[in-house]
Design a protein around this motif. Structure first.
Motif, mmCIF file in Angstrom:
data_model
loop_
_atom_site.group_PDB
_atom_site.id
_atom_site.type_symbol
_atom_site.label_atom_id
_atom_site.label_comp_id
_atom_site.label_asym_id
_atom_site.label_seq_id
_atom_site.Cartn_x
_atom_site.Cartn_y
_atom_site.Cartn_z
ATOM 1 N N ASP A 153 -0.825 12.640 3.195
ATOM 2 C CA ASP A 153 -0.339 13.881 3.804
ATOM 3 C C ASP A 153 1.088 14.223 3.392
ATOM 4 O O ASP A 153 1.481 15.393 3.430
ATOM 5 C CB ASP A 153 -0.418 13.782 5.332
ATOM 6 C CG ASP A 153 -1.854 13.695 5.822
ATOM 7 O OD1 ASP A 153 -2.755 14.111 5.065
ATOM 8 O OD2 ASP A 153 -2.079 13.205 6.954
ATOM 9 N N ASP A 154 1.892 13.205 2.981
ATOM 10 C CA ASP A 154 3.262 13.498 2.568
ATOM 11 C C ASP A 154 3.346 14.096 1.172
ATOM 12 O O ASP A 154 4.427 14.486 0.716
ATOM 13 C CB ASP A 154 4.128 12.243 2.647
ATOM 14 C CG ASP A 154 3.596 11.122 1.753
ATOM 15 O OD1 ASP A 154 2.690 11.380 0.929
ATOM 16 O OD2 ASP A 154 4.081 9.983 1.870
ATOM 17 N N ALA A 155 2.189 14.166 0.478
ATOM 18 C CA ALA A 155 2.110 14.743 -0.875
ATOM 19 C C ALA A 155 2.936 13.981 -1.898
ATOM 20 O O ALA A 155 3.062 14.415 -3.049
ATOM 21 C CB ALA A 155 2.510 16.217 -0.869
ATOM 22 N N PHE A 180 0.826 -1.203 0.000
ATOM 23 C CA PHE A 180 0.000 0.000 0.000
ATOM 24 C C PHE A 180 0.865 1.260 0.000
ATOM 25 O O PHE A 180 2.083 1.202 0.157
ATOM 26 C CB PHE A 180 -0.955 -0.003 1.191
ATOM 27 C CG PHE A 180 -0.271 -0.053 2.534
ATOM 28 C CD1 PHE A 180 0.030 1.121 3.218
ATOM 29 C CD2 PHE A 180 0.067 -1.268 3.119
ATOM 30 C CE1 PHE A 180 0.662 1.098 4.452
ATOM 31 C CE2 PHE A 180 0.697 -1.303 4.362
ATOM 32 C CZ PHE A 180 1.000 -0.118 5.026
ATOM 33 N N ASN A 181 0.193 2.407 -0.153
ATOM 34 C CA ASN A 181 0.847 3.728 -0.182
ATOM 35 C C ASN A 181 1.919 3.814 -1.279
ATOM 36 O O ASN A 181 3.102 3.948 -1.024
ATOM 37 C CB ASN A 181 1.455 4.067 1.186
ATOM 38 C CG ASN A 181 0.406 4.440 2.211
ATOM 39 O OD1 ASN A 181 -0.761 4.674 1.873
ATOM 40 N ND2 ASN A 181 0.791 4.507 3.481
ATOM 41 N N HIS A 182 1.446 3.754 -2.519
ATOM 42 C CA HIS A 182 2.332 3.818 -3.681
ATOM 43 C C HIS A 182 2.621 5.272 -4.060
ATOM 44 O O HIS A 182 1.838 6.180 -3.723
ATOM 45 C CB HIS A 182 1.676 3.105 -4.858
ATOM 46 C CG HIS A 182 1.551 1.619 -4.669
ATOM 47 N ND1 HIS A 182 2.402 0.728 -5.271
ATOM 48 C CD2 HIS A 182 0.676 0.871 -3.939
ATOM 49 C CE1 HIS A 182 2.057 -0.506 -4.934
ATOM 50 N NE2 HIS A 182 1.001 -0.440 -4.127
#
Length: 628
Positions: free
Chosen positions: A534-536, A519-521
């Motif tokens: 949130d890290d953009a 996840f979080n690609h």
């Protein structure tokens, strides 16, 4: 009272299960006989009607007692009693065989006539009795029923070929030879025979390689392997719908034709409308033709000639001149009619070409075959809550692989008020539910799959059900892959690069040896609509990877913030006008929502152990190939 006591003291009668025929054809499905715990033994003695196709066969000759020796000397046989009306012609002919043989001996007793006598004997000699043993399958289960047909009932030569369709009625009996078959059907009536052209039948051999079966999609389901795969596929379809029904999802049909690209950068099939070739060839000719004489001039000439004819009729002075004028007027009217029809054809052609130009010149009217239905599902999730869709999706990638063809089925789910963690949990439960479903509802087919395709398949499905999936972020996956030393590709992966199918498969097969969720690609590797973290730099997307299959599920939490979604559309250079309806969902009552796309055809591969998706799809499409 005495009778009641006697009835009460009498032993209870044993009840036998009575087979119920299929409601819409009056035949008994073989599944109801062969998949019983006792193999159908309790059904012995019941009369049933079955239908199916011959999978294999053999003919067994019956042993006969030798006939009594024929007398050598000529004698007149005793007069036979007159045959009754119900005696067949064959029986009459057989009763006269001794007499006919005697006549042959009298007329040709020399050795030169031996061949003639042998031929006559061969014709007159009745065929020895035999029994045809047929293994018949009707597609309801992987097993076949052994069917016995006596030669006196039907000629075996018409029954023995593989692929022959039969409908027969008979009595179930315990198998004469104990072993593979518990019961068999002794036929008393043959109701239908569908013969087969054996020289051209593609399944005439006992074992046809599965690759060869791809050349006959229309008939390969008669093989036990493909039949089992299709029944498992059907069960998975029903299981997926059952999961959604049990959890309150509402089914929504999304369009196949769309102007919206769900992924934004995917290869798509463009839909165009073309006129017939004949029309296209005639239209330029019709436009290029220039008439020497105008229609108005011809009509004016016809009017003058009509006046001349009327004047000649009044004077009645020259009949020859009148006849010539009438003939001339008729020809002029015919010419005017032809020119008028041609003018109308020109007008119709001009309108067609204008429509083509306007269609080609407007980019907003471009239509494609859908790549995914998730965007359309979102609109209904934002109204109905939890929705799903099941249908074909199209990708125009020219390169084909064992895991991809241009048209594949997708099961898609969308949920309102749901975030990334929620949708990953849903995908986890969905996959495990289907693994359990196929084991519980396809026991016999899974046994066959284990015997013929993959001996470890049942164990793999049970392992998925009982295990917990590994969940790692994209960054963690990158670090793990860069530490691996035995990878085929030695190049170090840089952060931001998309993980390939090989990378993902290595994680699930070699590193964790179980399903993995990444996840979080990076935002550059996922579609525009995925929610920005949130890290953009990363987005709330995930991929579920399964051993031997690769990526099975792709999902995400979608962007609910209108200004960020608008910025993503602009940054990627997508035509904003195509997504105005999608932006409306953020302008009017926006909500956090998420969903996923499930590669249904790949699930069939995982459940069966097959390695090529073309063997798991009834009619797989290939680039440039759609023969049926």
């Amino acid at each position: 009272m005495d009778s009641e006591k006697a009835a009460a003291s009498a032993p209870a009668a044993t009840t036998t299960t009575q087979l119920a025929p299929f409601k819409y054809s009056n035949r008994v499905l073989l599944k109801t006989i062969l998949e019983r715990s006792d193999g159908g033994l309790e059904l012995v003695g019941q009369r049933v009607l079955i239908g199916g196709w011959v999978k294999s066969s053999k003919e067994v000759m019956k042993q006969q007692t030798p006939p009594p020796p024929q007398p050598a000397a000529y004698h007149i046989p005793a007069r036979q009693p007159e045959p009754k009306s119900d005696v067949s012609c064959v029986e009459i002919l057989q009763s006269r065989i001794p007499f006919l043989r005697t006549i042959v001996k009298v007329l040709g007793g020399s050795s030169s006539n031996n061949t003639l006598r042998e031929r006559i004997d061969a014709v007159l000699k009745p065929a020895p009795p035999s029994t045809a043993f047929l293994k018949v399958s009707d597609g309801s289960c992987p097993a076949s029923l052994q069917v016995l047909v006596e030669s006196s009932l039907f000629p075996p030569c018409q029954l023995l070929h593989t692929g022959t369709c039969v409908t027969v009625e008979g009595v179930l009996q315990q198998a004469l030879v104990q072993g593979k078959h518990v019961v068999e059907l002794r036929v008393e009536k043959v109701l239908h025979i569908g013969t087969v052209d054996y020289s051209k039948y593609p399944l005439s051999k006992k074992r046809v390689p599965i690759e060869k079966l791809r050349e006959c999609f229309h008939i390969r389901a008669r093989t036990t392997t493909v039949g089992s795969v299709m029944r498992i596929r059907s069960a998975l379809t029903f299981g997926a719908h059952t999961f959604c029904h049990n959890h309150g999802f509402i089914s929504v049909q999304v369009p196949i034709l769309t102007t919206t690209d769900c992924n934004g950068v995917s290869e798509k099939y463009k839909v165009t409308g073309l006129f017939d070739k004949a029309d296209q060839e005639e239209e330029p000719k019709a436009i290029a033709e220039i008439e020497v004489v105008s229609l108005e001039a011809i009509k004016a000439a016809a009017k003058e000639k009509s006046s001349l004819v009327e004047e000649l009729k009044r004077t009645d002075s020259n009949k020859e001149a009148l006849a010539a004028a009438v003939q001339d007027l008729r020809k002029t009217n015919e010419l005017a009619s032809q020119l008028e029809a041609r003018e109308k054809s020109k007008l119709k052609t001009s309108q067609k070409l204008e429509n083509v130009k306007s269609s080609e010149g407007s980019s907003s009217s471009e239509t494609f075959l859908t790549v995914s239905g998730r965007l359309h599902l979102e609109s209904y999730a934002c109204s109905l809550g939890n929705v799903y869709s099941f249908g074909p999706r199209f990708r125009a990638d020219r390169g084909e692989s064992p895991k991809h063809v241009p048209e594949m089925l997708m099961f898609e789910i969308e949920m309102a008020f749901s975030q990334l963690e929620d949708v990953m949990n849903c995908a986890d439960d969905f996959f495990k539910f289907l693994c359990k479903w196929v084991l519980e509802n396809c026991a016999e087919d899974m046994k066959f799959v284990t015997q013929r395709i993959d001996k470890n398949r049942i164990d793999r499905l049970q392992s998925v059900i009982s295990s917990s999936f590994e969940r790692i972020s994209y960054t963690e996956a990158l670090n793990v892959l860069n530490k691996v030393t035995d990878k085929k590709v030695e190049t170090k992966l840089q952060w931001g690069a998309a993980l390939t199918d090989e990378d993902l498969s290595h994680l699930s097969e070699e590193v964790y040896k179980k399903p993995v969720i990444v996840f979080n690609h990076p935002k550059e590797t996922k579609p525009f609509y995925v929610r920005l973290n949130d890290d953009a730099k990363t987005v709330a997307a995930f991929d579920m990877v399964v051993p031997k299959i690769g990526k099975l599920i792709s999902g995400s939490q979608n962007e609910e913030r209108s200004h960020i979604l608008s910025t993503r559309i602009k940054d990627l250079g997508l035509p904003r006008e195509q997504y105005e309806w999608y932006l409306d969902l953020r302008r009017h009552g926006t909500v956090k929502h998420s969903g996923f796309s499930f590669e249904f055809d790949l699930m069939v591969l995982f459940a069966t152990g097959l390695t090529d998706v073309r063997d798991a799809i009834p009619f797989p499409r290939s680039s440039g190939k759609a023969n049926n």
